[in-house]
Write a protein that holds these residues in place. Structure first.
Motif, PDB file in Angstrom:
ATOM      1  N   GLU A 124       1.754   8.988  -6.310  1.00 62.84           N
ATOM      2  CA  GLU A 124       2.135  10.413  -6.125  1.00 62.84           C
ATOM      3  C   GLU A 124       3.169  10.791  -7.428  1.00 62.84           C
ATOM      4  OE1 GLU A 124       1.531  10.579  -1.444  1.00 62.84           O
ATOM      5  OE2 GLU A 124       3.515  10.693  -2.146  1.00 62.84           O
ATOM      6  N   LYS A 125       3.805   9.832  -7.617  1.00 57.25           N
ATOM      7  CA  LYS A 125       4.724  10.203  -8.874  1.00 57.25           C
ATOM      8  C   LYS A 125       4.223  10.040 -10.343  1.00 57.25           C
ATOM      9  CE  LYS A 125       8.635   8.836  -6.469  1.00 57.25           C
ATOM     10  NZ  LYS A 125       9.837   7.698  -6.180  1.00 57.25           N
ATOM     11  N   GLY A 126       2.841   9.840 -10.272  1.00 56.14           N
ATOM     12  CA  GLY A 126       2.061   9.739 -11.421  1.00 56.14           C
ATOM     13  C   GLY A 126       2.286   8.416 -12.358  1.00 56.14           C
ATOM     14  N   LYS A 127       2.749   7.275 -11.688  1.00 56.51           N
ATOM     15  CA  LYS A 127       2.744   5.995 -12.262  1.00 56.51           C
ATOM     16  C   LYS A 127       1.537   5.449 -12.327  1.00 56.51           C
ATOM     17  CE  LYS A 127       7.733   6.437 -12.342  1.00 56.51           C
ATOM     18  NZ  LYS A 127       8.371   6.687 -11.133  1.00 56.51           N
ATOM     19  N   ALA A 128       1.275   4.794 -13.269  1.00 63.18           N
ATOM     20  CA  ALA A 128      -0.084   4.063 -13.414  1.00 63.18           C
ATOM     21  C   ALA A 128       0.174   2.524 -13.056  1.00 63.18           C
ATOM     22  CB  ALA A 128      -0.825   3.939 -14.809  1.00 63.18           C
ATOM     23  N   THR A 129      -0.337   2.173 -11.848  1.00 62.30           N
ATOM     24  CA  THR A 129      -0.220   0.683 -11.651  1.00 62.30           C
ATOM     25  C   THR A 129      -1.248   0.403 -10.495  1.00 62.30           C
ATOM     26  OG1 THR A 129       1.375  -0.848 -10.432  1.00 62.30           O
ATOM     27  CG2 THR A 129       1.382   1.457  -9.499  1.00 62.30           C
ATOM     28  N   THR A 130      -1.503  -0.980 -10.216  1.00 62.34           N
ATOM     29  CA  THR A 130      -2.475  -1.301  -9.268  1.00 62.34           C
ATOM     30  C   THR A 130      -1.868  -1.884  -7.933  1.00 62.34           C
ATOM     31  OG1 THR A 130      -2.474  -3.825 -10.199  1.00 62.34           O
ATOM     32  CG2 THR A 130      -3.847  -2.140 -11.456  1.00 62.34           C
TER      33      THR A 130
ATOM     34  N   TRP B 173       0.872  -1.234   0.060  1.00 58.65           N
ATOM     35  CA  TRP B 173      -0.052   0.016  -0.013  1.00 58.65           C
ATOM     36  C   TRP B 173       0.967   1.334  -0.122  1.00 58.65           C
ATOM     37  CZ3 TRP B 173      -4.555   0.233  -1.682  1.00 58.65           C
ATOM     38  CH2 TRP B 173      -5.380  -0.776  -1.552  1.00 58.65           C
ATOM     39  N   ARG B 174       1.916   1.164   0.995  1.00 57.82           N
ATOM     40  CA  ARG B 174       2.956   2.339   0.865  1.00 57.82           C
ATOM     41  C   ARG B 174       3.572   2.629  -0.400  1.00 57.82           C
ATOM     42  NH1 ARG B 174       5.981   0.508   6.341  1.00 57.82           N
ATOM     43  NH2 ARG B 174       4.528   1.066   7.651  1.00 57.82           N
TER      44      ARG B 174
ATOM     45  N   GLU C 148       3.095   5.889  -2.937  1.00 58.52           N
ATOM     46  CA  GLU C 148       4.506   6.640  -3.635  1.00 58.52           C
ATOM     47  C   GLU C 148       4.534   6.533  -5.275  1.00 58.52           C
ATOM     48  OE1 GLU C 148       7.616   4.911  -0.862  1.00 58.52           O
ATOM     49  OE2 GLU C 148       8.272   4.824  -2.940  1.00 58.52           O
ATOM     50  N   LEU C 149       4.205   5.665  -5.592  1.00 57.52           N
ATOM     51  CA  LEU C 149       4.091   5.500  -7.333  1.00 57.52           C
ATOM     52  C   LEU C 149       3.054   6.328  -7.631  1.00 57.52           C
ATOM     53  CD1 LEU C 149       4.848   1.677  -7.686  1.00 57.52           C
ATOM     54  CD2 LEU C 149       6.320   3.570  -8.448  1.00 57.52           C
TER      55      LEU C 149
END
Ligand code: DC
Length: 231
Positions: free
Chosen positions: A169-175, A161-162, A166-167
């Motif tokens: 917030e950096k604009g990275k698309a992931t699940t 979750w953390r 973080e990802l």
């Protein structure tokens, strides 16, 4: 009471918050922070760029030959107030933080020649005290004589979750599922590899931060460090 400058080794599972704590401690104590994970990520990016990883398969021999051409350096960036990773003089700090690099780094970090080269660099960087170094084998292999060793962990779900936050917030698309899978996969490879597997040093202070706030953890670690620094 007089204080001496010491060497602090921080090991633990991926996404357990090692680098956040290591950076905060280094800033508070005015120590140098060395992120060894960034070095393994940099070699991974190097291997990708040199086409030694194709379709997920690592050409180990080719990479090992090319290690002679690997030039890594941390350079301080006053704008971000951190040391950023450079490969052959080019800033690769952003590139090494992608999920693509994260998903390949364990296969690179288990190559003995890669570890030998990076461990030698890390030992040199830590010469003289006043260093906080984080990684997986710092207290066991790189700096076995460090005056203070921490081993940080948290439940895999908490870490996923953390990391997802973080990802995002950096604009990275992931699940969440993708990140959890990456966390579990890296735990497995890091702990099971033959060379320098992730394990607690016998003399490490163990911190499970699943239910701790950053502040609680930082206060605890600073307190332990303060005591260890007393002469
Ligand atoms: O801490 P990190 O997630 O940036 O580390 C990236 C990878 O590098 C991780 O999968 C394990 C590996 N690593 C290692 O094997 N030894 C270290 N001292 C640091 C990192």
């Amino acid at each position: 009471m007089a204080k001496r400058r010491i060497t602090i080794a921080i090991d633990g599972h991926s996404s357990a918050g090692k680098s956040t704590m290591a950076k905060a401690l280094a800033r508070e104590l005015n120590y140098v922070y060395i992120d060894t994970g960034a070095m393994y990520r940099a070699v991974t990016l190097f291997a990708m760029k040199e086409r030694h990883i194709l379709n997920g398969v690592v050409d180990e021999e080719g990479l090992v030959v090319d290690l002679d051409r690997l030039f890594l350096a941390f350079k301080y960036n006053p704008a971000t107030e951190t040391s950023e990773m450079h490969l052959s003089g080019i800033n690769i700090e952003k590139e090494i933080r992608t999920l693509e690099v994260a998903s390949k780094v364990s296969s690179i970090a288990k190559i003995p020649a890669v570890r030998t080269k990076l461990v030698a660099m890390q030992k040199r960087m830590a010469e003289g005290a006043g260093v906080v170094m984080d990684g997986r084998d710092i207290g066991t292999v790189v700096l076995p004589d460090a005056e203070l060793k921490f081993f940080m962990t948290a439940d895999p779900e908490v870490r996923a979750w953390r990391r997802l936050r973080e990802l995002k917030e950096k604009g990275k698309a992931t699940t969440y599922d993708e990140v959890l899978e990456n966390v579990l996969h890296r735990d497995k490879i890091d702990s099971e590899r033959a060379v320098a597997p992730l394990k607690q040093a016998d003399d490490a202070v163990i911190i499970d931060n699943s239910n701790l706030t950053m502040e609680e953890q930082f206060e605890f670690m600073l307190n332990v460090a303060g005591k260890r620094m007393e002469i």
